[in-house]
Design an enzyme around this catalytic site. Structure first.
Site, PDB file in Angstrom:
ATOM      1  CD  GLU A 122     -36.093  -7.496 -13.294  1.00 17.17           C
ATOM      2  OE1 GLU A 122     -34.957  -6.639 -13.318  1.00 17.17           O
ATOM      3  OE2 GLU A 122     -37.209  -7.379 -13.054  1.00 17.17           O
ATOM      4  CD  GLU A 171     -38.560  -8.863  -9.009  1.00 14.96           C
ATOM      5  OE1 GLU A 171     -38.544  -7.645  -9.006  1.00 14.96           O
ATOM      6  OE2 GLU A 171     -37.530  -9.436  -9.051  1.00 14.96           O
TER       7      GLU A 171
HETATM    8  C1  GAL Z   1     -36.891  -5.555 -10.229  1.00 15.38           C
HETATM    9  C2  GAL Z   1     -35.831  -6.599  -9.745  1.00 15.38           C
HETATM   10  C3  GAL Z   1     -35.595  -6.499  -8.256  1.00 15.38           C
HETATM   11  C4  GAL Z   1     -35.940  -5.099  -7.860  1.00 15.38           C
HETATM   12  C5  GAL Z   1     -37.203  -4.681  -8.403  1.00 15.38           C
HETATM   13  C6  GAL Z   1     -37.734  -3.174  -7.584  1.00 15.38           C
HETATM   14  O1  GAL Z   1     -36.586  -5.508 -11.582  1.00 15.38           O
HETATM   15  O2  GAL Z   1     -35.604  -7.932 -10.380  1.00 15.38           O
HETATM   16  O3  GAL Z   1     -34.576  -6.795  -7.830  1.00 15.38           O
HETATM   17  O4  GAL Z   1     -34.917  -4.242  -8.308  1.00 15.38           O
HETATM   18  O5  GAL Z   1     -37.247  -4.580  -9.648  1.00 15.38           O
HETATM   19  O6  GAL Z   1     -39.148  -3.148  -8.282  1.00 15.38           O
END
Ligand code: GAL
Length: 830
Positions: free
Chosen positions: A406, A478
């Site tokens: 990110e 994610e």
């Molecule tokens: C993302 C990140 C993860 C975690 C997640 C929580 O932005 O890559 O490590 O923090 O959000 O939803």
């Protein structure tokens, strides 16, 4: 011949460091005796600060060398030390390693003493202000300190195989001919590429390579065809070769049959075998195309979750068995085909287990959102190089993450990370995980954290909205996570929404032909910094809790598997758990052919997969929309047609409340009053009788999952009459081998029908006897009716151990005993 001697026992540890400690004659009486894997500080479960593990600490170990090593090469190897380790040997500086997630080693052959003990001293810096990834800004996970993976000596001939990298070229055209369910896919016309590095004097030496089958189902008839001894007699310090397997059908590594081979490089001097390196690998074709991911020519929708490598109390410090247990949970309990090791390379034991079990792994370089200065970047390149060199033989790894998770665009930086990856491993695609769409795409695959689903919006965005290049592949790395944190002890409506959000995203991704798949956030809850989570230093983002107890959302994944019958109901069927006593949506999570529902043993309805609103998923949850069946028609004096309408109106009222009736339901109510002379009280009574189930006999609901014509699983929801403890132990035979062993103990409080009691919060008391000890507190509260503990083997304390778990429930004492066997197999270790 090459030998590995583990150095995990009898270390001395202190949570501070001074120059004095480097000296071999330092009196280390003030230091604690510890074993590896070790954490610099055991933590509480929650509400603790990262300052507990931020320190400069000292690890010391002495060992005596064996005289036969005098002519050998001896390397001191660390699998993982978080985060900056400065290593001294016999008072002399060997070097520094500045990544907490990759391995490193030093050649100590010339520095070993044979007449007195040798001393290893590690100055370990686990402060988060180091100028190395992932540090520099905030990080959404605790980074823990410690020598938390194995340390060993590798003793070999001075002439030895320094490295061997094996990758394969499997022609897709053959693989694609395979039918969907051919579980032992084979391909003809494969190539094996090997890059071999030798070290030491090669004079008079011969090198051979051979291939043998290591694991996986191979039909008997073709068992031995693959063994290919080739005496190549090449003498070169480094060689790259391409071996032709055109005529031999090889069994492919696949998620259903993860067949592995071993590539063996042997070095002979005057016909005497002096070194052997065995590399496990798999023949497979893992490729991305614009319309998705293909394994051995077959399109495979990736369905995974992200995994952190943390555990309650000990952070990163868990031995091999716990790493393997997580892989088992991924495969057998969550039925996933993929995992992302967010946000760093994880234990080789975990990845080995993924190789063996057939789980595809996305591995990425360490980091979180922040890109530092030039020094920092230099370290990031080094981390990436180490990651690829150390993990590139694993058949399970199908993509490298070559961006800091990110982070912002930085073309110069990411041009180089892509270059490093392709040079060190021409066989795998690169990805780089981003938080935004349409960023500069230097990788082979656009990998996006798509957090667009907020409960109301579609499950995912379209590929065309995400990537700047439609010709390259696209996958989601994610989703969910912070969009809907959910505790195992949250109210039912929250837990259900959590599970359904995972379903919505999976269903949406399943419907997008050009999305390679999705890897959700995340496998289990994890400890985090003050800037994230619920204020108690936990991100409740997992589909499991920190002990790997399943929340309802775990069923969203489990039900996608076909091997075991899954049947779960999203509700306890207690209407008082919901605002206004409105049941809301009640879901059946199942992979069964059908589910039969009974109320007080009277058949109500049979539900089928086609009833799910989630049509694109392999298995979608089904809404329970009838609590009455034919009973109202049979018991009340209505005409058949009118009884049907009343039943419908009552079911709607049960699910959405009186204020949300449709016009036709309201008309039904009016007709009950006008034509059937019913008072408001009569209508309330009829509601209570068929929906509210108040008074009189307690109501019971039964659900039967039918598979192949048989009842394969049953759920009964009725008044709680008794409380029991359900204990699940990872394994009861502990092995003292490389080091201590740990068993995971999952504890759940259940009713007489095995349903978890989510609001049971009394503590369980734990007692260990014999050759085991408990990690963490001896009293553990139930959270969401669930808890856990870990037991650790003790060396030289006998061969048995017992864990006793005591709980009080409603004045009753519940006691469970678990017997452990402890086997010591530590011969040869130092
Ligand atoms: C993302 C990140 C993860 C975690 C997640 C929580 O932005 O890559 O490590 O923090 O959000 O939803």
């Amino acid at each position: 011949m090459r030998k590995k001697l583990y150095l995990n026992n009898e270390w001395k540890f202190k949570n501070e460091f001074s120059e004095e400690m480097i000296k071999p004659d330092y009196q280390d009486t003030a230091l604690l005796n510890v074993r590896l894997p070790h954490t610099v500080a055991e933590t509480a479960f929650n509400y603790f600060d990262d300052s507990v593990y931020q320190m400069v600490s000292c690890y010391r170990k002495t060992f005596r060398a064996d005289h036969i090593w005098k002519e050998k090469r001896v390397a001191l190897h660390f699998e993982g030390a978080a985060h900056e380790a400065t290593i001294y040997f016999n008072g002399e500086l060997l070097g520094k390693h500045s990544c907490g997630y990759t391995a490193f080693e030093f050649d100590i052959s010339d520095k070993i003493k044979y007449d007195s003990p040798n001393t290893i001293v590690v100055r370990l810096d686990s402060r988060e202000n180091l100028n190395v990834p992932p540090f520099g800004f905030v990080v959404d996970y605790m980074t823990y300190g410690g020598i938390y993976r194995d340390v060993y000596l590798e003793v070999s001939d001075k002439t030895y195989v320094k490295d061997a990298f094996v990758y394969t070229e499997v022609p897709e055209v053959f693989a694609a001919d395979l039918s969907e369910d051919e579980v032992v896919p084979r391909a003809i016309g494969s190539f094996l590429h090997a890059r071999i590095k030798l070290d030491g004097s090669l004079e008079g030496c011969t090198v051979t390579e051979s291939l043998r089958r290591a694991s996986g189902v191979v039909p008997d008839t073709v068992k031995d065809e693959y063994i290919n001894e080739s005496e190549l007699n090449r003498v070169a310090a480094e060689k790259r070769m391409k071996l032709d397997y055109h005529t031999l059908p090889v069994v492919l590594w696949d998620i259903k049959n993860p067949a592995q081979y071993e590539f063996v490089v042997r070095v002979y001097r005057s016909d005497v075998l002096i070194d052997e390196k065995v590399v496990k690998f798999g023949f497979r074709n893992a490729s991305f195309k614009s319309d998705g991911f293909f394994l051995n020519g077959r399109k495979l929708k990736l369905r995974g979750l992200n995994r952190h490598q943390s555990y309650p109390y000990v952070g990163y410090a868990m031995p091999a068995s716990m790493q393997i247990e997580d892989a088992r949970i991924i495969k057998e309990e969550l039925c996933l085909n993929a995992v992302r090791t967010s946000h760093y390379p994880q234990s080789q034991d975990f990845i080995d287990a993924c190789d063996r079990m057939g789980i595809l792994v996305f591995t990425e370089m360490p980091g979180w959102q922040h890109i530092g200065d030039e020094e920092w970047k230099k370290q990031a390149f080094e981390n990436e190089r180490e990651m690829i060199k150390q993990y590139r033989n694993h058949p399970s790894i199908f993509i490298w993450g070559v961006r800091i998770n990110e982070s912002a665009d930085d073309d110069e930086f990411y041009d180089k990370t892509n270059h490093i990856s392709h040079e060190l491993d021409p066989s795998r695609a690169t990805g780089g995980v981003r938080a935004a769409t349409k960023m500069n795409l230097l990788e082979d695959v656009y990998t996006l954290n798509d957090f667009s689903h907020n409960g109301k919006t579609p499950g995912c965005i379209k590929k065309s909205k995400a990537t700047p290049d439609m010709n390259k592949a696209y996958m989601v790395t994610e989703y969910n996570g912070h969009m809907y944190p959910t505790k195992a002890f949250d109210c039912e409506d929250t837990r259900v929404e959590h599970a359904i959000r995972h379903i919505r995203v999976m269903d949406a991704i399943a419907g997008e032909n050009d999305i390679a798949g999705g890897i959700g956030w995340c496998m289990f809850d994890y400890n985090t910094h003050k800037d994230f989570g619920s204020g108690d230093r936990i991100c409740y983002h997992g589909v499991m809790d920190m002990f790997r107890n399943p929340k309802l959302a775990a069923m969203s994944y489990a039900m996608q598997g076909d091997d075991k019958t899954v049947l779960e109901l999203s509700s306890s069927m207690d209407i008082g758990e919901h605002p206004e006593c409105i049941r809301g949506d009640i879901w059946l999570f199942t992979n069964a052919d059908s589910v039969k529902m009974y109320k007080n043993d009277v058949f109500i309805k049979e539900y089928y997969p086609k009833n799910t609103p989630f049509k694109k998923l392999h298995h979608g949850p089904i809404l329970v929309d009838d609590f009455i069946g034919e009973s109202l028609a049979e018991n009340e004096k209505f005409s058949k047609g009118f009884a049907k309408r009343v039943t419908k109106a009552l079911n709607t009222a049960a699910r959405y409340g009186m204020n949300n009736l449709s016009l036709s339901d309201k008309i039904t109510g009016f007709e009950m009053m006008a034509f059937h002379r019913m008072s408001v009280k009569d209508i309330v009574d009829i509601y209570q009788k068929y929906i509210g189930d108040w008074g009189g006999k307690a109501t019971s609901f039964k659900f039967e999952a039918i598979r192949n014509g048989e009842v394969a699983a049953t759920i009964i929801k009725e008044t709680v009459k008794g409380v029991d403890l359900e204990i699940t132990v990872s394994h009861t035979e502990l092995m003292e081998n490389r080091s201590y062993d740990v068993a995971a103990v999952r504890i759940r409080v259940v009713d007489q029908n095995g349903n978890v009691l989510p609001f049971f919060a009394e503590p369980a008391k734990l007692k260990a006897e014999g050759a085991i000890e408990i990690i963490g507190p001896r009293t553990v509260p139930m959270r969401g009716g669930m808890a856990g503990t870990y037991v650790k083997s003790k060396r030289h304390h006998g061969s048995t151990g017992k864990l006793t778990i005591n709980l009080r429930a409603g004045g009753e004492k519940i006691k469970k005993e678990i017997d452990f066997k402890i086997n010591e197999r530590i011969s040869g270790n130092v």
